[in-house]
Scaffold this motif. Sequence first.
Motif, PDB file in Angstrom:
ATOM      1  N   TYR A 143     -12.255 -24.233 -13.690  1.00  0.00           N
ATOM      2  CA  TYR A 143     -11.724 -22.549 -13.802  1.00  0.00           C
ATOM      3  C   TYR A 143     -10.909 -22.408 -12.590  1.00  0.00           C
ATOM      4  O   TYR A 143      -9.630 -21.783 -12.258  1.00  0.00           O
ATOM      5  N   SER A 144     -11.584 -22.566 -11.381  1.00  0.00           N
ATOM      6  CA  SER A 144     -10.886 -22.346 -10.037  1.00  0.00           C
ATOM      7  C   SER A 144      -9.659 -23.152  -9.689  1.00  0.00           C
ATOM      8  O   SER A 144      -8.679 -22.738  -9.219  1.00  0.00           O
ATOM      9  N   LEU A 145      -9.678 -24.505 -10.204  1.00  0.00           N
ATOM     10  CA  LEU A 145      -8.700 -25.421 -10.026  1.00  0.00           C
ATOM     11  C   LEU A 145      -7.418 -24.782 -10.806  1.00  0.00           C
ATOM     12  O   LEU A 145      -6.207 -24.843 -10.219  1.00  0.00           O
ATOM     13  N   VAL A 146      -7.350 -24.434 -12.031  1.00  0.00           N
ATOM     14  CA  VAL A 146      -6.374 -23.976 -12.955  1.00  0.00           C
ATOM     15  C   VAL A 146      -5.927 -22.618 -12.091  1.00  0.00           C
ATOM     16  O   VAL A 146      -4.535 -22.370 -11.983  1.00  0.00           O
ATOM     17  N   GLY A 147      -6.510 -21.770 -11.577  1.00  0.00           N
ATOM     18  CA  GLY A 147      -6.088 -20.688 -11.064  1.00  0.00           C
ATOM     19  C   GLY A 147      -5.238 -20.946  -9.720  1.00  0.00           C
ATOM     20  O   GLY A 147      -4.393 -20.436  -9.470  1.00  0.00           O
ATOM     21  N   THR A 148      -6.012 -21.831  -8.774  1.00  0.00           N
ATOM     22  CA  THR A 148      -5.141 -22.079  -7.640  1.00  0.00           C
ATOM     23  C   THR A 148      -3.887 -22.812  -7.840  1.00  0.00           C
ATOM     24  O   THR A 148      -2.848 -22.829  -7.334  1.00  0.00           O
ATOM     25  N   LEU A 149      -3.802 -23.844  -8.839  1.00  0.00           N
ATOM     26  CA  LEU A 149      -2.771 -24.540  -9.174  1.00  0.00           C
ATOM     27  C   LEU A 149      -1.615 -23.730  -9.463  1.00  0.00           C
ATOM     28  O   LEU A 149      -0.518 -23.799  -9.156  1.00  0.00           O
ATOM     29  N   SER A 150      -2.020 -22.834 -10.578  1.00  0.00           N
ATOM     30  CA  SER A 150      -1.023 -21.995 -11.007  1.00  0.00           C
ATOM     31  C   SER A 150      -0.584 -20.974  -9.904  1.00  0.00           C
ATOM     32  O   SER A 150       0.407 -20.484  -9.981  1.00  0.00           O
ATOM     33  N   GLY A 151      -1.478 -20.536  -9.112  1.00  0.00           N
ATOM     34  CA  GLY A 151      -1.072 -19.617  -7.928  1.00  0.00           C
ATOM     35  C   GLY A 151      -0.194 -20.443  -7.000  1.00  0.00           C
ATOM     36  O   GLY A 151       0.923 -19.749  -6.485  1.00  0.00           O
ATOM     37  N   ALA A 152      -0.264 -21.726  -6.632  1.00  0.00           N
ATOM     38  CA  ALA A 152       0.524 -22.384  -6.195  1.00  0.00           C
ATOM     39  C   ALA A 152       2.188 -22.658  -6.879  1.00  0.00           C
ATOM     40  O   ALA A 152       2.977 -22.401  -5.989  1.00  0.00           O
ATOM     41  N   VAL A 153       2.085 -22.558  -7.898  1.00  0.00           N
ATOM     42  CA  VAL A 153       3.299 -22.551  -8.573  1.00  0.00           C
ATOM     43  C   VAL A 153       4.094 -21.299  -8.421  1.00  0.00           C
ATOM     44  O   VAL A 153       5.332 -21.216  -8.130  1.00  0.00           O
ATOM     45  N   GLY A 154       3.333 -20.284  -8.614  1.00  0.00           N
ATOM     46  CA  GLY A 154       3.602 -18.807  -8.471  1.00  0.00           C
ATOM     47  C   GLY A 154       4.161 -18.737  -6.889  1.00  0.00           C
ATOM     48  O   GLY A 154       5.104 -17.989  -6.769  1.00  0.00           O
ATOM     49  N   SER A 155       3.675 -19.303  -6.000  1.00  0.00           N
ATOM     50  CA  SER A 155       4.227 -19.282  -4.684  1.00  0.00           C
ATOM     51  C   SER A 155       5.709 -19.651  -4.396  1.00  0.00           C
ATOM     52  O   SER A 155       6.669 -19.202  -3.816  1.00  0.00           O
ATOM     53  N   LEU A 156       5.684 -20.750  -5.463  1.00  0.00           N
ATOM     54  CA  LEU A 156       7.291 -21.396  -5.139  1.00  0.00           C
ATOM     55  C   LEU A 156       8.235 -20.410  -5.841  1.00  0.00           C
ATOM     56  O   LEU A 156       9.368 -20.068  -5.434  1.00  0.00           O
ATOM     57  N   ALA A 157       7.427 -19.646  -6.934  1.00  0.00           N
ATOM     58  CA  ALA A 157       8.445 -18.619  -7.533  1.00  0.00           C
ATOM     59  C   ALA A 157       8.921 -17.342  -6.785  1.00  0.00           C
ATOM     60  O   ALA A 157       9.818 -16.730  -7.116  1.00  0.00           O
ATOM     61  N   ALA A 158       8.152 -17.445  -5.669  1.00  0.00           N
ATOM     62  CA  ALA A 158       8.621 -16.312  -4.522  1.00  0.00           C
ATOM     63  C   ALA A 158      10.046 -16.203  -4.180  1.00  0.00           C
ATOM     64  O   ALA A 158      10.315 -15.522  -3.417  1.00  0.00           O
ATOM     65  N   ALA A 159      10.512 -17.667  -4.214  1.00  0.00           N
ATOM     66  CA  ALA A 159      11.887 -17.947  -4.138  1.00  0.00           C
ATOM     67  C   ALA A 159      13.119 -17.262  -4.761  1.00  0.00           C
ATOM     68  O   ALA A 159      14.346 -17.153  -4.635  1.00  0.00           O
ATOM     69  N   LEU A 160      12.669 -16.867  -5.893  1.00  0.00           N
ATOM     70  CA  LEU A 160      13.525 -16.338  -7.254  1.00  0.00           C
ATOM     71  C   LEU A 160      14.083 -15.122  -6.810  1.00  0.00           C
ATOM     72  O   LEU A 160      15.294 -15.135  -6.957  1.00  0.00           O
ATOM     73  N   PRO A 161      13.752 -14.140  -6.044  1.00  0.00           N
ATOM     74  CA  PRO A 161      14.507 -12.970  -5.733  1.00  0.00           C
ATOM     75  C   PRO A 161      15.746 -13.226  -4.938  1.00  0.00           C
ATOM     76  O   PRO A 161      16.864 -12.770  -4.975  1.00  0.00           O
ATOM     77  N   THR A 162      15.175 -14.105  -4.089  1.00  0.00           N
ATOM     78  CA  THR A 162      16.535 -14.465  -3.074  1.00  0.00           C
ATOM     79  C   THR A 162      17.824 -15.255  -3.638  1.00  0.00           C
ATOM     80  O   THR A 162      18.873 -14.969  -3.535  1.00  0.00           O
ATOM     81  N   LEU A 163      17.257 -16.200  -4.574  1.00  0.00           N
ATOM     82  CA  LEU A 163      18.101 -16.829  -5.485  1.00  0.00           C
ATOM     83  C   LEU A 163      18.992 -15.829  -6.325  1.00  0.00           C
ATOM     84  O   LEU A 163      20.334 -16.101  -6.529  1.00  0.00           O
ATOM     85  N   ALA A 164      18.263 -15.148  -7.032  1.00  0.00           N
ATOM     86  CA  ALA A 164      19.027 -13.864  -7.975  1.00  0.00           C
ATOM     87  C   ALA A 164      19.929 -13.073  -7.162  1.00  0.00           C
ATOM     88  O   ALA A 164      20.827 -12.534  -7.525  1.00  0.00           O
ATOM     89  N   ALA A 165      19.415 -12.667  -5.703  1.00  0.00           N
ATOM     90  CA  ALA A 165      20.345 -11.795  -4.953  1.00  0.00           C
ATOM     91  C   ALA A 165      21.750 -12.454  -4.790  1.00  0.00           C
ATOM     92  O   ALA A 165      22.647 -11.947  -4.697  1.00  0.00           O
ATOM     93  N   SER A 166      21.518 -13.799  -4.359  1.00  0.00           N
ATOM     94  CA  SER A 166      22.521 -14.408  -3.962  1.00  0.00           C
ATOM     95  C   SER A 166      23.823 -14.866  -5.121  1.00  0.00           C
ATOM     96  O   SER A 166      24.757 -15.074  -4.947  1.00  0.00           O
ATOM     97  N   ARG A 167      23.024 -15.234  -6.184  1.00  0.00           N
ATOM     98  CA  ARG A 167      23.793 -15.774  -7.281  1.00  0.00           C
ATOM     99  C   ARG A 167      24.312 -14.624  -8.519  1.00  0.00           C
ATOM    100  O   ARG A 167      25.420 -14.900  -9.071  1.00  0.00           O
TER     101      ARG A 167
END
Length: 409
Positions: A143-167
């Motif tokens: 249960y903790s593993l799934v939450g943390t791995l998905s949170g890690a992928v979510g951390s990568l998604a934090a770059a999306l606003p920068t990409l959206a603003a530039s493109r």
Amino acid sequence: MSDTRDPASVVRRLLVAKALRGFADGFVSLLLPVYLLQLGFSSLQVGLVATGTLLGSGVLTLVVGLQSWRFHLRTWLLASAALMAATGIGFTVVTQFWPLLLIAVVGTLNPSAGDVSVFLPLEQALLSQVVENRRRTAQMARYSLVGTLSGAVGSLAAALPTLAASRAGISGTAALQGMFALYALLAVAAGAVYRGLPAAPVATASGPKGGLQTARKRVYLLAALFSLDAFGGGFVVQSLVALWLYQRFDLAVATAGAIFFWTGVLTAVSYLVAARIADRFGLLNTMVFTHLPSSVCLLLIPFMDTLGPVLVLLFIRSALSQMDVPTRSSYVMAIVPPAERAAAASVTSVPRSLAAAASPMLAGYLLGVSPFGWAFIAGGVAKIAYDLLLLGTFRKVRPPEEATARPPA
């Protein structure tokens, strides 16, 4: 269609919902300080919002946990998902400080890398009811593993606003608001998953109704100790660690997202290792002796002058500090009667948000007056004190399966 009263189906649904929420928390914890700074708020105000989220989550979790016996767990989870959606919408459309602070207090935003929300005790209680005792720790780790791995992928998604603003040519503020709208959509998706849960638990716990009864003293003592750990953890919630990295090393949001992705991966792997260690050395020993060295890493971070050593310490800490998450959850579920597990999970989870509520504000103040990193020192000292007190107080309190498997230490 799968039978939602089948324990395996219940576990799958809980894991899917956990993944959706973990992904949302992953990018929100990094983008929250960026968004608030973009709106013109100070470091202290950022800390106040983080404090508000933890304070509100703590009160809500306590109330829901103690009253959880009045309604089906599915009902509570659906209501929580609706509140999560409303929180995302609120942060999408509101830009003034005081209204945002109010939304933070009554909502479900999570400034931390871990799960400190009202969902946690509800899901843990349901999970513990549908799995066998001998598999409880392994399922908590999963249960903790799934939450943390998905949170890690979510951390990568934090770059999306920068990409959206530039493109796409939209403003940075609008791009960030779009991520809070995504947070609301993920809440709706989680609610759809919860709707497939059985109206009543698969294995309804027997025993007295009305929350804590026989295990009250033991649970309150654990809650007091966990509150000390949570207070220390509040100094180093992911949002404020990211803010310190932004200020100390002028780190880009995308770089911070990559860093927290890898810390999340290390944390996720540690859950599986923790389950194996606990099988050999016991839940309490695993909780304490993996947590202590991670707290020492916190003490050392401010003394590093370059980013490289800081990252090494952050990675070491990530590989160790959260091994106590599945073991702690399993330990609490093991030493209380089944009928009291929802209340026990709530009361012992509340300190992770309620007692931690003051420290982000203090950490924000410390970040505003000095770039040294005094918040890491304060957090490390508090966590070391917690480890020693926990070991001294509960070393003789063993789960039934451990007591029969090996002689007391």
